[in-house]
Design a protein around this motif. Structure first.
Motif, PDB file in Angstrom:
ATOM      1  N   ASP A   1       1.543 -12.781 -49.541  1.00 21.07           N
ATOM      2  CA  ASP A   1       1.088 -13.955 -48.804  1.00 21.07           C
ATOM      3  C   ASP A   1       0.270 -14.870 -49.712  1.00 21.07           C
ATOM      4  N   ARG A   2      -0.650 -14.283 -50.465  1.00 20.41           N
ATOM      5  CA  ARG A   2      -1.504 -15.063 -51.369  1.00 20.41           C
ATOM      6  C   ARG A   2      -0.681 -15.728 -52.475  1.00 20.41           C
ATOM      7  N   LEU A   3       0.331 -15.028 -52.948  1.00 15.60           N
ATOM      8  CA  LEU A   3       1.173 -15.551 -54.020  1.00 15.60           C
ATOM      9  C   LEU A   3       2.034 -16.723 -53.562  1.00 15.60           C
TER      10      LEU A   3
ATOM     11  N   THR B   1       1.831 -18.510 -50.304  1.00 25.28           N
ATOM     12  CA  THR B   1       1.251 -19.544 -49.451  1.00 25.28           C
ATOM     13  C   THR B   1       0.863 -20.788 -50.249  1.00 25.28           C
ATOM     14  N   GLY B   2       1.339 -21.943 -49.792  1.00 27.36           N
ATOM     15  CA  GLY B   2       1.034 -23.198 -50.454  1.00 27.36           C
ATOM     16  C   GLY B   2       1.929 -23.503 -51.640  1.00 27.36           C
ATOM     17  N   ARG B   3       2.786 -22.548 -51.994  1.00 20.56           N
ATOM     18  CA  ARG B   3       3.664 -22.757 -53.143  1.00 20.56           C
ATOM     19  C   ARG B   3       5.139 -22.824 -52.757  1.00 20.56           C
ATOM     20  N   ILE B   4       5.549 -21.937 -51.840  1.00 21.33           N
ATOM     21  CA  ILE B   4       6.964 -21.865 -51.467  1.00 21.33           C
ATOM     22  C   ILE B   4       7.077 -21.908 -49.941  1.00 21.33           C
ATOM     23  N   ARG B   5       7.799 -22.870 -49.420  1.00 16.73           N
ATOM     24  CA  ARG B   5       8.053 -22.925 -47.979  1.00 16.73           C
ATOM     25  C   ARG B   5       9.294 -22.106 -47.638  1.00 16.73           C
ATOM     26  N   GLY B   6       9.378 -21.690 -46.391  1.00 10.75           N
ATOM     27  CA  GLY B   6      10.566 -21.010 -45.925  1.00 10.75           C
ATOM     28  C   GLY B   6      10.494 -19.500 -45.991  1.00 10.75           C
ATOM     29  N   VAL B   7       9.355 -18.964 -46.446  1.00 12.85           N
ATOM     30  CA  VAL B   7       9.201 -17.511 -46.514  1.00 12.85           C
ATOM     31  C   VAL B   7       8.447 -17.005 -45.296  1.00 12.85           C
ATOM     32  N   PHE B   8       7.313 -17.637 -44.998  1.00 12.07           N
ATOM     33  CA  PHE B   8       6.526 -17.272 -43.823  1.00 12.07           C
ATOM     34  C   PHE B   8       6.475 -18.412 -42.801  1.00 12.07           C
ATOM     35  N   ASP B   9       7.309 -19.424 -43.017  1.00 10.94           N
ATOM     36  CA  ASP B   9       7.377 -20.535 -42.070  1.00 10.94           C
ATOM     37  C   ASP B   9       8.748 -21.197 -42.206  1.00 10.94           C
ATOM     38  N   PHE B  10       9.032 -22.125 -41.305  1.00 14.53           N
ATOM     39  CA  PHE B  10      10.311 -22.827 -41.355  1.00 14.53           C
ATOM     40  C   PHE B  10      10.335 -23.736 -42.578  1.00 14.53           C
ATOM     41  N   PRO B  11      11.453 -23.798 -43.299  1.00 14.92           N
ATOM     42  CA  PRO B  11      11.472 -24.533 -44.569  1.00 14.92           C
ATOM     43  C   PRO B  11      11.268 -26.033 -44.459  1.00 14.92           C
ATOM     44  N   ILE B  12      11.603 -26.642 -43.320  1.00 16.84           N
ATOM     45  CA  ILE B  12      11.446 -28.091 -43.155  1.00 16.84           C
ATOM     46  C   ILE B  12      10.242 -28.338 -42.249  1.00 16.84           C
ATOM     47  N   ALA B  13       9.135 -28.712 -42.836  1.00 13.12           N
ATOM     48  CA  ALA B  13       7.865 -28.785 -42.120  1.00 13.12           C
ATOM     49  C   ALA B  13       7.911 -29.717 -40.915  1.00 13.12           C
ATOM     50  N   ARG B  14       8.551 -30.861 -41.049  1.00 13.72           N
ATOM     51  CA  ARG B  14       8.525 -31.847 -39.958  1.00 13.72           C
ATOM     52  C   ARG B  14       9.291 -31.372 -38.726  1.00 13.72           C
ATOM     53  N   TRP B  15      10.204 -30.424 -38.896  1.00 16.52           N
ATOM     54  CA  TRP B  15      10.954 -29.924 -37.742  1.00 16.52           C
ATOM     55  C   TRP B  15      10.073 -29.110 -36.800  1.00 16.52           C
ATOM     56  N   THR B  16       9.092 -28.450 -37.351  1.00 16.10           N
ATOM     57  CA  THR B  16       8.220 -27.608 -36.525  1.00 16.10           C
ATOM     58  C   THR B  16       6.789 -28.126 -36.523  1.00 16.10           C
TER      59      THR B  16
END
Length: 347
Positions: free
Chosen positions: A313-315, A317-332
């Protein structure tokens, strides 16, 4: 605004979930020790508490239009569920003596919830049902959920699939919390140590009675145990939140999502290496472990699994989207009232 007692109670619940999975994977090789009995005994504690806490956070979202519910909640949950089912399936295929399955096994996760990740699937389903029934009287929805949960918990009805049975078994706790959230969030923070001890003792006494004297499969017994567990668990959350030295429990409660989706990887890997095969397909072989090994193995594996999840999570978070959240931020993205998927929380 986050409520510290909810995060603390959630931290407690996620530790018990990871411990349970560690125990059931170590039990076939005789490494569960005394935790085997305790983990199964606390079956009436961890998931009622987890679903109740999820329900507490649901009312604001359920008041929104369906498109908002689908976009900010369900899309994220289903995406994460499918993604991590694929990753876990691929990972387990690399372990010694992995069972066959291929793409058919992957497709089945949409109709047969994954044994490790079913909570995400179920939470999405509960959210949709909660929205569809939001205008019905509370007594009707809560009463129906109680009856359904009671008959499944008593074993009177079964789907033949453990995750589906658990879905129906714990529906009551999500519904109750979603309908009583304002009252619960007002009363629980006022709980004191005496209330927590009272609820905990009541839970243990009733649990012991129905485990060793009567039958805990009598209808309505398990929902009753679950309510006592919820009272004790929420109260513990209040107490933990007031102790600075236990701040790490609250921190875990803010990171339930990465812990939940990652913990199965080290646990199944450890089990496969210890047994020499996939633990889900065989009973394993027994080894004469040194005295006391069973006492520390499950907690140690639980600790390792949680630490690995937090490190990932620390590695990421804030670096790669789509692992712990939806890859397209504006959709969610959160709506104008701030309703949206709570970051890094499965509740």
């Amino acid at each position: 605004m986050r409520e510290s007692w909810i995060d603390s109670a959630r931290g407690l619940a996620i530790v018990l979930v990871v411990l349970f999975h560690a125990v059931i994977n170590l039990d076939p090789v005789g490494l569960a020790g005394p935790w085997s009995r305790l983990a199964y005994t606390l079956d009436t504690f961890r998931m009622p508490l987890f679903f109740f806490l999820s329900g507490l956070l649901a009312p604001a979202l359920l008041a929104r239009p369906l498109r908002v519910v689908l976009r900010t909640r369900c899309l994220n949950l289903i995406y994460l569920y499918v993604l991590w089912c694929l990753l876990l399936g691929a990972f387990r295929a690399l372990l010694p003596h992995s069972p066959p399955g291929g793409f058919a096994a992957v497709a089945r996760v949409l109709v047969e919830p994954n044994v490790y990740l079913w909570f995400l699937y179920t939470l999405c389903l509960f959210t949709l049902v909660g929205w569809l029934t939001r205008r019905l009287p509370a007594w009707l929805v809560v009463g129906a959920a109680l009856i359904v949960s009671a008959v499944f918990a008593a074993g009177l009805v079964s789907t033949g699939d453990i995750p589906w049975d658990k879905t129906f078994r714990y529906w009551f706790f999500f519904v109750l919390a979603s309908r009583a959230a304002p009252a619960v969030r007002s009363v629980v923070p006022r709980m004191r140590l005496v209330h927590v001890v009272g609820a905990g003792v009541a839970y243990l006494v009733v649990l012991g009675f129905f485990l060793y004297i009567a039958d805990d499969r009598i209808i309505f017994v398990r929902p009753m145990l679950g309510l006592l567990a919820v009272a004790a668990g929420c109260g513990l959350g209040v107490i933990i939140a007031q102790v600075p030295a236990l701040g790490f429990v609250r921190h875990l409660g803010t990171r339930t999502l990465p812990i939940y989706v990652v913990h199965a990887f080290p646990i199944t890997a450890a089990a496969a290496l210890l047994t020499g095969h996939d633990p889900s397909t065989s009973s394993g072989h027994r080894i004469d472990w040194p005295p006391g090994t069973g006492l520390v193995a499950a907690p140690l594996l639980t600790l390792v699994a949680i630490l690995l999840a937090l490190a990932l999570d620390r590695l990421i978070t804030g670096r790669i989207r789509g692992v712990f959240d939806f890859p397209i931020a504006r959709w969610t993205a959160k709506g104008p009232t701030g309703v949206g998927q709570r970051a890094y929380s499965v509740t």
